[in-house]
Design an enzyme around this catalytic site. Sequence first.
Site, short mmCIF file in Angstrom:
data_model
loop_
_atom_site.label_atom_id
_atom_site.label_comp_id
_atom_site.label_asym_id
_atom_site.label_seq_id
_atom_site.Cartn_x
_atom_site.Cartn_y
_atom_site.Cartn_z
N ASN A 31 -22.71 -9.70 -47.15
CA ASN A 31 -23.65 -9.99 -46.06
C ASN A 31 -22.84 -10.61 -44.92
O ASN A 31 -22.41 -11.75 -45.03
CB ASN A 31 -24.72 -10.97 -46.58
CG ASN A 31 -25.61 -11.50 -45.47
OD1 ASN A 31 -25.67 -10.93 -44.38
ND2 ASN A 31 -26.30 -12.60 -45.75
N LYS A 60 -23.79 -11.48 -42.07
CA LYS A 60 -24.59 -12.36 -41.20
C LYS A 60 -24.32 -12.00 -39.73
O LYS A 60 -24.12 -10.82 -39.43
CB LYS A 60 -24.31 -13.83 -41.53
CG LYS A 60 -24.47 -14.09 -43.04
CD LYS A 60 -24.54 -15.52 -43.42
CE LYS A 60 -24.68 -15.62 -44.94
NZ LYS A 60 -24.89 -16.98 -45.41
N HIS A 85 -33.94 -13.31 -46.64
CA HIS A 85 -32.77 -14.19 -46.80
C HIS A 85 -33.18 -15.61 -46.40
O HIS A 85 -33.99 -15.80 -45.50
CB HIS A 85 -31.62 -13.69 -45.94
CG HIS A 85 -30.34 -14.42 -46.20
ND1 HIS A 85 -30.09 -15.67 -45.67
CD2 HIS A 85 -29.27 -14.11 -46.98
CE1 HIS A 85 -28.90 -16.08 -46.11
NE2 HIS A 85 -28.39 -15.16 -46.90
N GLU A 135 -31.89 -17.74 -44.64
CA GLU A 135 -31.75 -18.06 -43.21
C GLU A 135 -32.90 -17.48 -42.39
O GLU A 135 -33.29 -18.06 -41.37
CB GLU A 135 -30.37 -17.57 -42.70
CG GLU A 135 -29.26 -18.45 -43.30
CD GLU A 135 -27.94 -17.74 -43.53
OE1 GLU A 135 -27.71 -16.66 -42.96
OE2 GLU A 135 -27.12 -18.28 -44.31
N GLU A 190 -30.49 -16.83 -54.61
CA GLU A 190 -29.57 -17.59 -53.78
C GLU A 190 -30.09 -19.00 -53.60
O GLU A 190 -30.93 -19.26 -52.72
CB GLU A 190 -29.44 -16.93 -52.40
CG GLU A 190 -28.98 -15.51 -52.49
CD GLU A 190 -28.28 -15.06 -51.21
OE1 GLU A 190 -27.12 -14.69 -51.30
OE2 GLU A 190 -28.90 -15.13 -50.14
N GLY A 228 -23.19 -21.10 -48.17
CA GLY A 228 -22.30 -21.47 -47.09
C GLY A 228 -21.85 -22.92 -47.15
O GLY A 228 -21.31 -23.45 -46.18
N SER A 271 -21.87 -19.10 -51.98
CA SER A 271 -20.47 -19.52 -52.09
C SER A 271 -19.70 -18.77 -53.18
O SER A 271 -18.83 -19.35 -53.85
CB SER A 271 -20.37 -21.04 -52.28
OG SER A 271 -20.94 -21.70 -51.17
C1 2PG Z 1 -25.83 -15.99 -48.36
C2 2PG Z 1 -24.63 -16.36 -49.14
C3 2PG Z 1 -24.35 -15.12 -49.77
P1 2PG Z 1 -22.32 -17.57 -48.74
O1 2PG Z 1 -26.20 -16.73 -47.47
O2 2PG Z 1 -26.43 -14.95 -48.64
O3 2PG Z 1 -24.71 -14.07 -48.81
O4 2PG Z 1 -23.65 -16.80 -48.25
O5 2PG Z 1 -21.62 -16.64 -49.68
O6 2PG Z 1 -21.54 -17.79 -47.47
O7 2PG Z 1 -22.76 -18.81 -49.38
#
Ligand code: 2PG
Length: 256
Positions: free
Chosen positions: A10, A12, A100, A102, A172, A178, A218
Amino acid sequence: AGRLPLMAGNWKMNLNHLEAIAHTQKLAFALADKDYDAVEVAVLPPFTDLRSVQTLVDGDKLKIKYGAQDISAQDSGAYTGEISGSMLAKLKCTYVAVGHSERRQYHAETDELCNAKVKAAFRHGLTPILCVGEGLDVRKAGDQVSYTLAQLDGGLKDVPAEQAETIVIAYEPVWAIGTGEVATPEDAQEVCGAIRGRLAELYSQELADKVRIQYGGSVKSGNVAAIMAQPDVDGALVGGAALDAEEFVKIVRFRD
Ligand code: 2PG
């Protein structure tokens, strides 16, 4: 249970369309010497990069699939700034992320809206990657399973079995996204196992056994193997670490 692992990057809101070309070429090159039938690889670029990625991987033997990070719940019309499922299908997207954290956090996406987006994806032949997972407060209270299953129920409301059996669920935990704070493999397994159990209740055990459940938060080359070793984890949704092509290739090759 014979589920093909799905390793998805992803991106982003990163990489412009030229950077997307360079990045995808690196991935294609690094994966070219291997037969990746045992792992499915996908990237989720920003909308503006989809055409660039399509041009590079269209019809290739590398089987890098791609999809979008979001979809409109509507099919067309006066929805300024939205991107429809038919537009994504026309670009030959395979996947689309829905809900997601976010999007839920910064765009106030509710389970109801996520449900409408899941249905929109299926209407256009796209496979939704429905993202679920609890925040830190919920985790501290020990309510991660009930919270996440409520999001799952909401996202799947009135989705028929013949569609649900093809969906991908991404667990997640928001506190691990992140932040560099990865869930332990046991944490990931607890909730992923509960998700599969709920799918069996909502539909059937046969269906639940087919659905791929990813862990996200992460994920890196150093922790992916332990997470993938869990029985109910069938892949990873990778954010930050997917922006480095070399690192993402290492994650994809977690079995090597
Ligand atoms: C997210 C995760 C995985 P990260 O927000 O979906 O996509 O991000 O790996 O940076 O924690």
